[in-house]
Design a protein around this motif. Structure first.
Motif, PDB file in Angstrom:
ATOM      1  N   ASN A 114     -12.881   3.337   6.287  1.00 39.87           N
ATOM      2  CA  ASN A 114     -12.398   4.319   5.312  1.00 39.87           C
ATOM      3  C   ASN A 114     -11.017   4.830   5.702  1.00 39.87           C
ATOM      4  O   ASN A 114     -10.611   4.729   6.863  1.00 39.87           O
ATOM      5  CB  ASN A 114     -13.359   5.516   5.231  1.00 39.87           C
ATOM      6  N   GLY A 115     -10.364   5.448   4.719  1.00 29.46           N
ATOM      7  CA  GLY A 115      -9.036   5.996   4.984  1.00 29.46           C
ATOM      8  C   GLY A 115      -9.054   6.992   6.131  1.00 29.46           C
ATOM      9  O   GLY A 115      -8.135   7.019   6.955  1.00 29.46           O
ATOM     10  N   THR A 116     -10.114   7.788   6.196  1.00 22.46           N
ATOM     11  CA  THR A 116     -10.209   8.779   7.281  1.00 22.46           C
ATOM     12  C   THR A 116     -10.281   8.096   8.644  1.00 22.46           C
ATOM     13  O   THR A 116      -9.703   8.597   9.620  1.00 22.46           O
ATOM     14  CB  THR A 116     -11.462   9.672   7.088  1.00 22.46           C
ATOM     15  N   THR A 119      -6.546   7.138   9.353  1.00 25.51           N
ATOM     16  CA  THR A 119      -5.633   8.226   9.734  1.00 25.51           C
ATOM     17  C   THR A 119      -6.013   8.764  11.110  1.00 25.51           C
ATOM     18  O   THR A 119      -5.143   9.035  11.944  1.00 25.51           O
ATOM     19  CB  THR A 119      -5.644   9.363   8.687  1.00 25.51           C
ATOM     20  N   TYR A 142      -3.644  15.611   1.670  1.00 27.75           N
ATOM     21  CA  TYR A 142      -4.988  15.134   2.002  1.00 27.75           C
ATOM     22  C   TYR A 142      -4.896  13.927   2.916  1.00 27.75           C
ATOM     23  O   TYR A 142      -4.202  12.958   2.595  1.00 27.75           O
ATOM     24  CB  TYR A 142      -5.742  14.760   0.722  1.00 27.75           C
ATOM     25  N   HIS A 143      -5.584  13.973   4.042  1.00 23.28           N
ATOM     26  CA  HIS A 143      -5.597  12.836   4.959  1.00 23.28           C
ATOM     27  C   HIS A 143      -7.006  12.377   5.292  1.00 23.28           C
ATOM     28  O   HIS A 143      -7.178  11.516   6.153  1.00 23.28           O
ATOM     29  CB  HIS A 143      -4.840  13.175   6.244  1.00 23.28           C
ATOM     30  N   GLY A 144      -8.016  12.960   4.628  1.00 22.42           N
ATOM     31  CA  GLY A 144      -9.372  12.519   4.878  1.00 22.42           C
ATOM     32  C   GLY A 144     -10.336  13.675   5.044  1.00 22.42           C
ATOM     33  O   GLY A 144      -9.981  14.837   4.793  1.00 22.42           O
ATOM     34  N   THR A 190       2.568  11.459   3.790  1.00 25.95           N
ATOM     35  CA  THR A 190       2.231  10.515   2.718  1.00 25.95           C
ATOM     36  C   THR A 190       3.525  10.009   2.079  1.00 25.95           C
ATOM     37  O   THR A 190       4.545  10.694   2.124  1.00 25.95           O
ATOM     38  CB  THR A 190       1.348  11.192   1.644  1.00 25.95           C
ATOM     39  N   ASP A 225       0.761   7.812   5.906  1.00 28.10           N
ATOM     40  CA  ASP A 225      -0.589   7.682   5.357  1.00 28.10           C
ATOM     41  C   ASP A 225      -0.471   6.980   4.004  1.00 28.10           C
ATOM     42  O   ASP A 225      -0.194   7.600   2.985  1.00 28.10           O
ATOM     43  CB  ASP A 225      -1.225   9.072   5.212  1.00 28.10           C
ATOM     44  N   VAL A 227      -2.903   5.486   2.504  1.00 25.34           N
ATOM     45  CA  VAL A 227      -4.246   5.260   1.971  1.00 25.34           C
ATOM     46  C   VAL A 227      -4.239   5.297   0.437  1.00 25.34           C
ATOM     47  O   VAL A 227      -4.850   4.460  -0.216  1.00 25.34           O
ATOM     48  CB  VAL A 227      -5.252   6.272   2.558  1.00 25.34           C
ATOM     49  N   ARG A 228      -3.503   6.248  -0.142  1.00 27.27           N
ATOM     50  CA  ARG A 228      -3.511   6.342  -1.605  1.00 27.27           C
ATOM     51  C   ARG A 228      -2.453   5.441  -2.248  1.00 27.27           C
ATOM     52  O   ARG A 228      -2.673   4.845  -3.286  1.00 27.27           O
ATOM     53  CB  ARG A 228      -3.303   7.785  -2.038  1.00 27.27           C
ATOM     54  N   SER A 252      -6.086   1.906   3.246  1.00 27.55           N
ATOM     55  CA  SER A 252      -7.475   1.659   2.842  1.00 27.55           C
ATOM     56  C   SER A 252      -7.498   1.464   1.332  1.00 27.55           C
ATOM     57  O   SER A 252      -6.775   0.624   0.818  1.00 27.55           O
ATOM     58  CB  SER A 252      -8.402   2.799   3.291  1.00 27.55           C
ATOM     59  N   LYS A 253      -8.316   2.276   0.647  1.00 26.30           N
ATOM     60  CA  LYS A 253      -8.431   2.254  -0.818  1.00 26.30           C
ATOM     61  C   LYS A 253      -8.252   0.884  -1.468  1.00 26.30           C
ATOM     62  O   LYS A 253      -9.193   0.135  -1.580  1.00 26.30           O
ATOM     63  CB  LYS A 253      -7.449   3.266  -1.418  1.00 26.30           C
TER      64      LYS A 253
HETATM   65  N1  PMP Z   1      -5.398   9.762   3.021  1.00 23.91           N
HETATM   66  C1  PMP Z   1      -5.089   9.804   1.727  1.00 23.91           C
HETATM   67  C2  PMP Z   1      -3.660   9.949   1.322  1.00 23.91           C
HETATM   68  C3  PMP Z   1      -6.088   9.703   0.753  1.00 23.91           C
HETATM   69  O1  PMP Z   1      -5.775   9.761  -0.549  1.00 23.91           O
HETATM   70  C4  PMP Z   1      -7.425   9.553   1.181  1.00 23.91           C
HETATM   71  C5  PMP Z   1      -8.551   9.421   0.181  1.00 23.91           C
HETATM   72  N2  PMP Z   1      -8.374  10.065  -1.017  1.00 23.91           N
HETATM   73  C6  PMP Z   1      -7.693   9.525   2.546  1.00 23.91           C
HETATM   74  C7  PMP Z   1      -6.658   9.612   3.450  1.00 23.91           C
HETATM   75  C8  PMP Z   1      -9.093   9.395   3.067  1.00 23.91           C
HETATM   76  O2  PMP Z   1      -9.627   8.179   2.715  1.00 23.91           O
HETATM   77  P1  PMP Z   1     -11.214   7.967   2.689  1.00 23.91           P
HETATM   78  O3  PMP Z   1     -11.744   8.818   1.587  1.00 23.91           O
HETATM   79  O4  PMP Z   1     -11.376   6.518   2.431  1.00 23.91           O
HETATM   80  O5  PMP Z   1     -11.731   8.358   4.027  1.00 23.91           O
END
Ligand code: PMP
Length: 402
Positions: A114-116, A119, A142-144, A190, A225, A227-228, A252-253
């Motif tokens: 997962n993104g979390t 990060t 948002y980072h997780g 981000t 980051d 992820v998004r 991720s994502k």
């Molecule tokens: N960082 C960003 C910029 C995100 O948008 C997200 C998820 N929305 C995350 C980290 C966390 O990812 P995850 O929900 O897959 O853990």
């Protein structure tokens, strides 16, 4: 009783709160369906069989069409041979090679789910490399959902947040002021400002270059980051256009079109520290998501995926702008066209946005009133035009009610 209502009632008995996290439909507005049963291309169907043109792409993971046949075939072929084995498959090396080949700031890759995970792991590498503690993060970003970063503080101790030092996005002076705390291991940022509940903002070039220079001056790692934003703006990394390369990136994502996988990529100088981490998970090495990731990234590369999404986004943005004007609404459309969002001018409480989104939903377009949307390569001109017919009806409904 609708199937959705029935499932919610059953869920309430066996799942805390009936649902949790970002997919909790109660947070999306009362009218949103909670349960979905099927997806194909740019469409999703809820548990009651209602069909939606999907402008959320499962909150980002879908990028080349739900159930993209090439991705599904790659994942299924791997699944048929074995997925979660005593060690990773050769696909892990192939995927790492693809990332290193396609992302200039990547000399190595580590995978998780997962993104979390990504990060968090990136910050572990930065801390292992520097022997320092603090991380500079933008206020509201948002980072997780781990204790160090979750926006909800329930179950979190102050200690778990003590190493985050906040600055203001796009305000270099505030990042420099935050750095005065000392002991800075990383600056985490981000690619653009995509906080919920507010208009999105692009990173200013001066800010992007400034945080790079600040990280260098501090001897800290610059972590992007992705992820998004990853794979939607630039397959090489979202700040390549600025000429800014991070030391570490979290992905991720959209990486595997909905299959569960995340990655940290990094530069050579951090390979040694990355090697010292004990960082792992039962499912982190499963091969089918890796096969899906390789197929997804290759499709995006070979079809000019970013340009396709931009085309869809331009068409959607122009159409929405014309519709809003014709119905007498002033709207703001912000962020990259392929990760769009719309707000109504002066709609401080977002009430108008919520009502419009609910009307879109009733017309068969799934989007969100306070979180950015996502487009994919499956959003063809025809799909966008069909979505626009429905959003036009939603604007008309909103006008008739106002
Ligand atoms: N960082 C960003 C910029 C995100 O948008 C997200 C998820 N929305 C995350 C980290 C966390 O990812 P995850 O929900 O897959 O853990």
């Amino acid at each position: 009783m609708s199937m959705d209502a029935e499932l919610r009632a059953r869920a309430a008995k066996v799942i805390p709160g009936g649902m949790y996290g970002h997919l909790n439909a109660v947070l999306h507005g009362e009218t949103y369906p909670q349960f979905f049963v099927r997806a194909e291309g740019a469409r999703q169907w809820d548990a009651d069989g209602r069909e939606f043109i999907d402008l959320m792409c499962s909150w980002g993971p879908m990028i080349v069409g739900h159930r993209n046949p090439v991705v599904e075939e790659a994942a299924a072929a791997q699944q048929a041979r074995g997925d979660c084995l005593n060690g990773p498959g050769p696909i892990m090396v192939e995927l790492a090679e693809l990332l290193v080949e396609s992302i200039p700031a990547a000399d190595w890759a580590m995978f998780s789910k997962n993104g979390t995970d990504a990060t968090t792991q990136a910050l572990m590498v930065a801390r292992a490399a520097t022997g320092r503690t603090k991380v500079l993060v933008a206020h509201g970003a948002y980072h997780g959902a781990d204790p160090w970063c979750t926006p909800g503080l329930s179950g979190v101790t102050p200690n778990q947040r003590a190493d985050n030092v906040e600055f203001t996005y796009n305000d270099l002076a505030s990042a420099e002021a935050a750095a005065a705390v000392g002991d800075v291991a990383a600056i985490l940022v981000t690619p653009f400002k995509h906080d919920s509940f507010e208009d999105q903002a692009f990173a200013e070039a001066e800010f992007a270059r400034g945080v790079r220079a600040l990280a260098d001056r501090l001897g800290a790692a610059l972590v992007i980051d992705e992820v998004r934003a990853g794979w939607r703006l630039d397959l090489r990394g979202s700040w390549e256009g600025f000429g800014v390369r991070p030391d570490l990136s979290a992905w991720s994502k959209a990486m595997a079109n909905g299959h569960p996988i995340a990655a940290v990529t990094g530069v050579d100088a951090l390979r040694g520290p990355a090697q010292t981490l004990y960082s792992t998970g039962s499912f982190w090495f499963s091969a089918s998501a890796m096969a899906a990731a390789k197929a997804t990234i290759e499709i995006l590369r070979d079809t000019g995926g970013v340009a396709l999404m931009e085309r869809a986004g331009d068409r959607l943005r122009a159409g929405l702008a014309a519709q809003a004007a014709s119905h007498g609404f002033v709207i703001n459309q912000t962020g990259p066209v392929q990760i769009p969002w719309l707000s109504f001018e002066g709609d401080e409480t977002l009430a108008q946005g919520v009502a419009w989104a609910a009307a879109c939903l009733a017309e068969g377009v799934y989007l969100h009133p306070w979180h950015n949307w996502f487009l994919s390569t499956a959003h063809t001109d025809d799909e966008i035009d069909r979505a626009l017919q429905r959003t036009d009806a939603a604007f008309a409904k909103l006008r008739s009610e106002s």
